[in-house]
Each structure stands twice: as C-alpha cells, then as structure tokens.
Design a protein around this motif. Structure first.
Motif, PDB file in Angstrom:
ATOM      1  N   PHE A 150       0.826  -1.201   0.000  1.00  0.00           N
ATOM      2  CA  PHE A 150       0.000   0.000   0.000  1.00  0.00           C
ATOM      3  C   PHE A 150       0.861   1.252   0.000  1.00  0.00           C
ATOM      4  O   PHE A 150       0.546   2.224  -0.665  1.00  0.00           O
ATOM      5  CB  PHE A 150      -0.961   0.016   1.190  1.00  0.00           C
ATOM      6  N   THR A 151       1.964   1.221   0.739  1.00  0.00           N
ATOM      7  CA  THR A 151       2.863   2.368   0.782  1.00  0.00           C
ATOM      8  C   THR A 151       3.415   2.648  -0.612  1.00  0.00           C
ATOM      9  O   THR A 151       3.457   3.790  -1.052  1.00  0.00           O
ATOM     10  CB  THR A 151       4.010   2.137   1.780  1.00  0.00           C
ATOM     11  N   GLY A 152       3.807   1.595  -1.312  1.00  0.00           N
ATOM     12  CA  GLY A 152       4.307   1.767  -2.673  1.00  0.00           C
ATOM     13  C   GLY A 152       3.248   2.326  -3.599  1.00  0.00           C
ATOM     14  O   GLY A 152       3.523   3.207  -4.418  1.00  0.00           O
ATOM     15  N   LEU A 153       2.027   1.825  -3.474  1.00  0.00           N
ATOM     16  CA  LEU A 153       0.929   2.321  -4.305  1.00  0.00           C
ATOM     17  C   LEU A 153       0.620   3.777  -3.983  1.00  0.00           C
ATOM     18  O   LEU A 153       0.363   4.578  -4.881  1.00  0.00           O
ATOM     19  CB  LEU A 153      -0.326   1.472  -4.095  1.00  0.00           C
ATOM     20  N   GLU A 154       0.650   4.109  -2.699  1.00  0.00           N
ATOM     21  CA  GLU A 154       0.378   5.488  -2.305  1.00  0.00           C
ATOM     22  C   GLU A 154       1.428   6.433  -2.881  1.00  0.00           C
ATOM     23  O   GLU A 154       1.096   7.523  -3.352  1.00  0.00           O
ATOM     24  CB  GLU A 154       0.333   5.607  -0.783  1.00  0.00           C
ATOM     25  N   LYS A 155       2.685   6.026  -2.846  1.00  0.00           N
ATOM     26  CA  LYS A 155       3.758   6.867  -3.394  1.00  0.00           C
ATOM     27  C   LYS A 155       3.567   7.068  -4.898  1.00  0.00           C
ATOM     28  O   LYS A 155       3.713   8.173  -5.410  1.00  0.00           O
ATOM     29  CB  LYS A 155       5.128   6.253  -3.110  1.00  0.00           C
ATOM     30  N   ARG A 156       3.242   5.989  -5.592  1.00  0.00           N
ATOM     31  CA  ARG A 156       3.034   6.097  -7.041  1.00  0.00           C
ATOM     32  C   ARG A 156       1.812   6.950  -7.354  1.00  0.00           C
ATOM     33  O   ARG A 156       1.821   7.743  -8.293  1.00  0.00           O
ATOM     34  CB  ARG A 156       2.907   4.720  -7.684  1.00  0.00           C
ATOM     35  N   PHE A 157       0.767   6.796  -6.550  1.00  0.00           N
ATOM     36  CA  PHE A 157      -0.442   7.598  -6.743  1.00  0.00           C
ATOM     37  C   PHE A 157      -0.135   9.075  -6.511  1.00  0.00           C
ATOM     38  O   PHE A 157      -0.561   9.937  -7.285  1.00  0.00           O
ATOM     39  CB  PHE A 157      -1.542   7.120  -5.793  1.00  0.00           C
ATOM     40  N   GLN A 164       2.142  14.896 -11.067  1.00  0.00           N
ATOM     41  CA  GLN A 164       2.330  15.059 -12.509  1.00  0.00           C
ATOM     42  C   GLN A 164       1.080  15.632 -13.157  1.00  0.00           C
ATOM     43  O   GLN A 164       1.166  16.495 -14.034  1.00  0.00           O
ATOM     44  CB  GLN A 164       2.695  13.719 -13.151  1.00  0.00           C
ATOM     45  N   ASN A 165      -0.082  15.163 -12.743  1.00  0.00           N
ATOM     46  CA  ASN A 165      -1.337  15.666 -13.287  1.00  0.00           C
ATOM     47  C   ASN A 165      -1.503  17.153 -12.983  1.00  0.00           C
ATOM     48  O   ASN A 165      -1.917  17.932 -13.845  1.00  0.00           O
ATOM     49  CB  ASN A 165      -2.518  14.874 -12.730  1.00  0.00           C
ATOM     50  N   GLN A 166      -1.157  17.546 -11.762  1.00  0.00           N
ATOM     51  CA  GLN A 166      -1.253  18.960 -11.375  1.00  0.00           C
ATOM     52  C   GLN A 166      -0.350  19.819 -12.259  1.00  0.00           C
ATOM     53  O   GLN A 166      -0.760  20.886 -12.729  1.00  0.00           O
ATOM     54  CB  GLN A 166      -0.871  19.125  -9.893  1.00  0.00           C
ATOM     55  N   ARG A 167       0.870  19.354 -12.496  1.00  0.00           N
ATOM     56  CA  ARG A 167       1.801  20.107 -13.357  1.00  0.00           C
ATOM     57  C   ARG A 167       1.282  20.215 -14.783  1.00  0.00           C
ATOM     58  O   ARG A 167       1.382  21.260 -15.417  1.00  0.00           O
ATOM     59  CB  ARG A 167       3.178  19.448 -13.338  1.00  0.00           C
ATOM     60  N   ILE A 168       0.727  19.131 -15.290  1.00  0.00           N
ATOM     61  CA  ILE A 168       0.180  19.143 -16.653  1.00  0.00           C
ATOM     62  C   ILE A 168      -0.981  20.128 -16.749  1.00  0.00           C
ATOM     63  O   ILE A 168      -1.090  20.878 -17.721  1.00  0.00           O
ATOM     64  CB  ILE A 168      -0.254  17.725 -17.076  1.00  0.00           C
ATOM     65  N   MET A 169      -1.838  20.145 -15.738  1.00  0.00           N
ATOM     66  CA  MET A 169      -2.968  21.068 -15.749  1.00  0.00           C
ATOM     67  C   MET A 169      -2.489  22.520 -15.703  1.00  0.00           C
ATOM     68  O   MET A 169      -3.036  23.380 -16.405  1.00  0.00           O
ATOM     69  CB  MET A 169      -3.905  20.764 -14.576  1.00  0.00           C
ATOM     70  N   GLN A 170      -1.456  22.788 -14.917  1.00  0.00           N
ATOM     71  CA  GLN A 170      -0.919  24.149 -14.850  1.00  0.00           C
ATOM     72  C   GLN A 170      -0.301  24.557 -16.180  1.00  0.00           C
ATOM     73  O   GLN A 170      -0.508  25.670 -16.663  1.00  0.00           O
ATOM     74  CB  GLN A 170       0.132  24.243 -13.741  1.00  0.00           C
ATOM     75  N   GLU A 171       0.463  23.651 -16.787  1.00  0.00           N
ATOM     76  CA  GLU A 171       1.073  23.944 -18.079  1.00  0.00           C
ATOM     77  C   GLU A 171       0.008  24.160 -19.148  1.00  0.00           C
ATOM     78  O   GLU A 171       0.107  25.076 -19.972  1.00  0.00           O
ATOM     79  CB  GLU A 171       1.998  22.797 -18.495  1.00  0.00           C
ATOM     80  N   ASN A 172      -1.042  23.349 -19.117  1.00  0.00           N
ATOM     81  CA  ASN A 172      -2.138  23.490 -20.068  1.00  0.00           C
ATOM     82  C   ASN A 172      -2.794  24.866 -19.939  1.00  0.00           C
ATOM     83  O   ASN A 172      -3.101  25.521 -20.940  1.00  0.00           O
ATOM     84  CB  ASN A 172      -3.159  22.381 -19.853  1.00  0.00           C
TER      85      ASN A 172
END
Length: 73
Positions: free
Chosen positions: A9-16, A22-30
């Motif tokens: 779960f810790t690994g999944l949480e880190k990846r999530f 990354q999604n936040q950065r993409i939205m800002q760049e968009n």
C-alpha cells in the motif's frame, strides 16, 4: 519473496501521489498554454474548435451511458 500488505500500500500510495503531482503540473502547463493561445486570434479559434469537439464527444458518451450500452453508475 513476499511483500507485506503495508509495504504494498505504501508503494501504491507513493506512485499515486507521483501521478497526482504530474497531473497537477500538466494542468498548470495546459492553463499557461491556453492563456498564450487566447492572445492570438487563430489560437482562440483553435481553442473554441477543440472545446466544441470535446463537448460533442462528452454528450455522445453521456447519451451512450444513459441508453444502457455502457453503465458505470
């Protein structure tokens, strides 16, 4: 080799969290690119065209789901 549930779960949480960042950065760049495009007449036309296309696609998806072909609700 077995991985405990907590470690998994810790690994999944880190990846999530990484994906959320990354999604936040993409939205800002968009948004920055959108603002730049809106400053030019041809860019504004392109944005409106894409928005109309997306609107049609979303309406088509909603229509398909409401007719029971695809139901995720």
């Amino acid at each position: 080799m077995t991985i405990s549930k907590e470690a998994g779960f810790t690994g999944l949480e880190k990846r999530f969290d990484t994906l959320l960042d990354q999604n936040q950065r993409i939205m800002q760049e968009n948004e920055l690119l959108r603002r730049e495009l809106l400053q030019h007449p041809s860019g504004a036309l392109q944005i409106r065209s894409v928005e109309r296309s997306l609107g049609r696609a979303y309406r088509q998806i909603d229509s398909t789901e409401s007719h029971g072909i695809v139901s995720r609700r």
